[in-house]
Motif scaffolding. Structure first.
Motif, PDB file in Angstrom:
ATOM      1  N   GLU A 150      -6.388   4.814   6.016  1.00  0.00           N
ATOM      2  CA  GLU A 150      -5.149   4.227   5.999  1.00  0.00           C
ATOM      3  C   GLU A 150      -5.119   2.765   6.738  1.00  0.00           C
ATOM      4  OE1 GLU A 150      -2.529   7.155   7.511  1.00  0.00           O
ATOM      5  OE2 GLU A 150      -2.396   8.064   5.653  1.00  0.00           O
ATOM      6  N   LYS A 154      -4.797  -0.830   4.644  1.00  0.00           N
ATOM      7  CA  LYS A 154      -3.593  -1.812   4.990  1.00  0.00           C
ATOM      8  C   LYS A 154      -4.232  -3.110   5.333  1.00  0.00           C
ATOM      9  CE  LYS A 154      -0.270  -2.263   8.745  1.00  0.00           C
ATOM     10  NZ  LYS A 154       0.372  -1.639  10.323  1.00  0.00           N
ATOM     11  N   TRP A 158      -3.877  -7.175   3.283  1.00  0.00           N
ATOM     12  CA  TRP A 158      -3.473  -8.220   3.858  1.00  0.00           C
ATOM     13  C   TRP A 158      -4.843  -9.309   3.672  1.00  0.00           C
ATOM     14  CZ3 TRP A 158      -2.350  -5.979   9.124  1.00  0.00           C
ATOM     15  CH2 TRP A 158      -1.228  -5.445   9.130  1.00  0.00           C
ATOM     16  N   THR A 212      -3.026  -7.591  12.224  1.00  0.00           N
ATOM     17  CA  THR A 212      -2.333  -8.820  11.499  1.00  0.00           C
ATOM     18  C   THR A 212      -3.054 -10.201  11.855  1.00  0.00           C
ATOM     19  OG1 THR A 212      -0.139  -7.304  11.703  1.00  0.00           O
ATOM     20  CG2 THR A 212       0.054  -9.877  11.292  1.00  0.00           C
TER      21      THR A 212
END
Length: 482
Positions: A150, A154, A158, A212
């Motif tokens: 997971e 993710k 991105w 991120t």
């Protein structure tokens, strides 16, 4: 634009019509080595800089947490690794075509070839998007834990912009390499790496953006490289190799696709081989520490592989240029020089790995358990580094000469019919864990290297030069006249 006529040079650099003075082997070696390093030096630095983008991101992520390290490592090794192999492999068709066209003087065709490769690679990138989107269930299906899958999935979504940067970047690189314009790529990659290092520290550690921030910096860095290289090509026209966008990019696409696919299969089988090592390790009991440890080793091996990749690019250019110009003997001698040089560097790299095995793991992790497991694996890492100093070089010879299909079959047999099953048997049946898995796969690399040495040694290089001439006429003549 027809072929340009150039004086045929002898191995010692003399033209016909001059009295030939025999050169000693050492002097010939020195002359060829100088030509090789003129290409390989910048190519190595470029490869190191571009590889370091992902490696630095992985390092900063590892300083945040073990799960972040695993997420970035698995995405880099498996998802992006798959895309990287496909894109680099399909783009490598240009090494054969652009290199031999440049040697034959068909300059205009280089720009046409690059645009054809863009069309094919951008289309391929679209087909690869679902792998990024559905990466969590894919990773779980091949044995990764739900937690790692997971997190990596993710991060993979991105990283989609990087996929399309790959599609543009690799054809650009082959286009510039074929013309020996390697320094410009080095400078661009070095500047971007400095920018990447600063913003990775700022976003991942200082501002605490974690994955991120890692995605933002890595995507941006790859697109900066692409944009800067394109600006150089568009502004300089690349000595006539770039004459603007043309509809000829869509001509003869099927034949181009077939060569691109052969190149992709050949290189993908090589890139995915060690990537699979990370995947299989994920199926061991309590895989987080082994996955982190093997990822650190693959990171180190990847940095070293960039040196071999630089020689891969250099010998591909030397072989394709010389065969395109009809200089079979020079091409063969270049293979000998690059093999001796690369193996010598591999021996030094292996010694460095052995000498620093108790220290380098702490560059990537703060976990003592991960560092201890990495130190155990260093012995296998050292032998892998040595073997991979020669194997990519021989693959570069194959690409420069156009042997992609043959090497693809060799890779299937050695890697996936011998090395991979041996690794699985040693790792799981004999309970040797990651050491067994990796050890078996090293056996596959050994076998493939031996076979490639034999293939390269017995080839008729005069026939290869004749085939290169035929290839240039078939791919370039009719279109160039338009």
């Amino acid at each position: 634009m027809g072929p340009v006529t150039t004086p045929l040079l002898l191995n010692n650099g003399q033209e016909h019509g001059e009295e030939e003075k025999p050169l000693s082997f050492l002097k010939q070696f020195r002359v060829e080595s100088k030509k090789l390093w003129h290409l390989a030096g910048p190519a190595i630095l470029t490869a190191l800089c571009q590889y370091s983008l992902g490696a630095l991101t992985q390092t900063f992520a590892g300083l945040v947490s073990e799960i972040n390290l695993a997420a970035v490592s698995v995405e880099n090794s498996v998802i992006a690794g798959l895309a990287f192999g496909v894109m680099l492999g399909m783009g490598s068709a240009l090494e054969t075509l652009c290199g031999q066209a440049y040697g034959a003087g068909q300059m205009r065709m280089l720009g046409v070839y690059m645009q054809r490769s863009w069309v094919i690679l951008l289309t391929t990138a679209c087909f690869l998007v679902p792998i990024y989107v559905f990466s969590p269930p894919i990773l779980e299906a091949i044995g990764e834990t739900t937690e790692i899958s997971e997190a990596a999935g993710k991060f993979a979504i991105w990283m989609l912009p990087q996929l399309f940067a790959y599609a543009l970047n690799f054809p650009i690189q082959k286009f510039l390499q074929a013309q020996r314009k390697v320094l410009v790529m080095t400078w661009i990659s070095a500047v971007v790496l400095v920018i990447h290092a600063f913003f990775s520290w700022l976003l991942i550690l200082k501002l605490g953006w974690g994955l991120t921030g890692a995605a933002i910096t890595l995507n941006t860095s790859w697109w900066l490289i692409v944009i800067a290289q394109l600006m150089y090509i568009f502004i300089t026209k690349s000595d006539g190799a770039w004459s603007g966008f043309t509809w000829l990019a869509f001509a003869d696409l099927w034949g181009f696709v077939k060569l691109s696919l052969a190149s992709a299969v050949m290189l993908c089988l090589e890139f995915w081989y060690l990537m699979i090592l990370v995947v299989i390790t994920g199926r061991l009991p309590n895989p987080l520490i082994p996955v982190d440890a093997i990822s650190i080793c693959m990171n180190i091996q990847g940095w070293d592989a960039m040196i071999a990749l630089g020689f891969n690019a250099a010998i591909s250019v030397r072989v394709s240029n010389e065969l395109g110009a009809g200089n079979a003997r020079t091409a063969k001698f270049a293979v000998l020089v690059v093999s001796v040089t690369s193996v010598s560097i591999g021996v030094v790299a292996m010694a460095i790995v052995f000498a620093t095995r108790d220290y380098f793991p702490y560059l990537f992790t703060t976990s003592d358990a991960v560092a201890e497991e990495t130190t155990k694996l260093a012995i296998l890492l050292g032998f892998t580094v040595l073997l991979n100093s020669l194997q990519p070089v021989l693959s570069g010879v194959a690409v420069g000469a156009g042997w992609q299909s043959l090497v693809a079959y060799i890779n299937i047999g050695c890697y996936y019919l011998v090395g991979l099953p041996a690794g699985i048997i040693l790792g799981f049946t004999f309970s040797l864990g990651v050491m067994g898995i990796w050890g078996g796969m090293i056996g596959g690399i050994c076998l493939q290297t031996i076979i490639l040495i034999c293939v390269t040694s017995i080839r008729n290089w005069n026939r290869e030069a004749a085939e290169a001439e035929t290839r240039v006429k078939r791919w370039g003549g009719a279109v160039a006249d338009q």
